[in-house]
Design a protein around this motif. Structure first.
Motif, PDB file in Angstrom:
ATOM      1  N   SER A  45       0.833  -1.208   0.000  1.00  9.37           N
ATOM      2  CA  SER A  45       0.000   0.000   0.000  1.00  9.37           C
ATOM      3  C   SER A  45       0.865   1.253   0.000  1.00  9.37           C
TER       4      SER A  45
ATOM      5  N   THR B  76       0.534   3.418  -3.325  1.00  9.84           N
ATOM      6  CA  THR B  76      -0.290   4.610  -3.102  1.00  9.84           C
ATOM      7  C   THR B  76       0.542   5.845  -2.795  1.00  9.84           C
TER       8      THR B  76
ATOM      9  N   ASN C 120      -2.212  12.594  -0.307  1.00 12.41           N
ATOM     10  CA  ASN C 120      -2.484  11.515   0.640  1.00 12.41           C
ATOM     11  C   ASN C 120      -2.258  11.921   2.094  1.00 12.41           C
TER      12      ASN C 120
END
Length: 320
Positions: A57, A61, A125
């Motif tokens: 992840s 990401t 993010n």
């Protein structure tokens, strides 16, 4: 000595460094005029982590890498056509500070726009990072889920002129302006390269592993080891427990090392997350063969050679 304290100390002191550690005057004028190719490059970096899912992840990401392959306990991540990072679910504990080993590994963007995409992805993010301008490069620092420090970097050697060591340690840029070795990065300028904040998609195919920085157990022996591997001295500052080495290209900061965590410190337990090994890929078989003769204890497996640096970092040497 921690990195932030190191920078604070050297800015607040006046030192005189030898030309062995820093190129001066005409040497500096010629230092960044060539654009030759390095004799080697860094292949995939293998990391030990605790949770494969969390690592995947993070790298997809947060870092924008492509998941290229997975097994039950490993994941290969990188660009569309090459692997940059291989995660191994082998650690039982997170990264442990205060030991020798990996300080950080740096992923280099191929141009300004791609670096700005890296930074914007972190902002999108809401991922914590530290923006830093080294003049030689522009960087942001962040940590993976296990606390391993990762650096995203844009090489900017064209801005760098020389190091000055009177009344502290300063970097002079090509405009004659003095900077801290770790100045604050102008994020507005970095992000001005983008037309919008949408940075979905994987990183550019020319993104690469560009340099390593190690906490080492002995500065001098490790510095000499990497010079034996073919690297050339860039900075050598034993009074501040730091050195780095480069290759032929304009960006000279390929392997950096320090003992800021303390001298003769051992590596952390293999139960802790950290560096498993990294690949050094020589551009010619002849260059590899000329270097490996200096290391009779290197273990050969097929066309590769394995050896540890004096600190214990494991390296796989091969040729293209």
């Amino acid at each position: 000595m921690k990195r932030k304290q190191f920078i604070k100390n050297i800015i607040g002191m006046s030192i005189v460094a030898s030309t062995k550690g820093f190129p001066f005057d005409t040497q500096m004028e010629n230092l960044f005029t060539n654009d030759t190719v390095d004799f080697a490059s860094f292949g995939a970096v293998h990391l030990n982590n605790t949770k494969l899912e969390k690592s995947i992840s993070f790298w997809t990401t947060i870092a924008g890498l492509k998941l290229r392959n997975t097994t039950e306990n490993t994941a290969e991540l990188g660009t569309e056509d090459k692997t940059l990072i291989v995660v191994h679910q082998k650690a039982n504990k997170p990264f442990m500070n205060g030991y020798s080993g990996l300080y950080h590994v740096a992923i280099h963007a191929p141009n300004k726009k791609e670096f700005s995409r890296m930074v914007q992805r972190l902002i999108n993010n809401n991922y914590q990072f530290s923006p830093t301008d080294h003049t030689m490069s522009k960087s942001v620092y962040l940590a993976d889920p296990d606390g391993i420090t990762i650096e995203f970097t844009l090489e900017t050697p064209e801005r760098y002129k020389r190091i000055l060591t009177e009344n502290g340690l300063w970097v002079e840029d090509t405009n004659g302006k003095l900077h801290s070795p770790s100045d604050v990065l102008d994020l507005d300028l970095v992000l001005s390269e983008l037309d919008n904040k949408n940075v979905e998609g994987i990183v550019h195919q020319d993104t690469k592993i560009g340099h390593f920085h190690f906490y080492v157990s002995n500065l001098e022996t490790t510095n000499e080891f990497y010079k034996q591997l073919g690297f050339s001295q860039f900075n050598h500052i034993p009074q501040f427990n730091y050195a780095d080495v480069g290759m032929e290209s304009n960006f000279k900061h390929r392997i950096a090392m320090n003992t800021w965590h303390g001298k003769n410190k051992p590596t952390a337990s293999k139960e802790n997350a950290g560096l498993y090994y990294f690949n050094l890929v020589f551009q010619s078989k002849e260059k590899l063969e000329s270097v490996i003769t200096k290391f009779p204890n290197a273990k050969k497996e097929n066309d590769s050679f394995w050896l540890n640096d004096p600190t214990g970092n494991l390296i796989c040497l091969k040729s293209v």
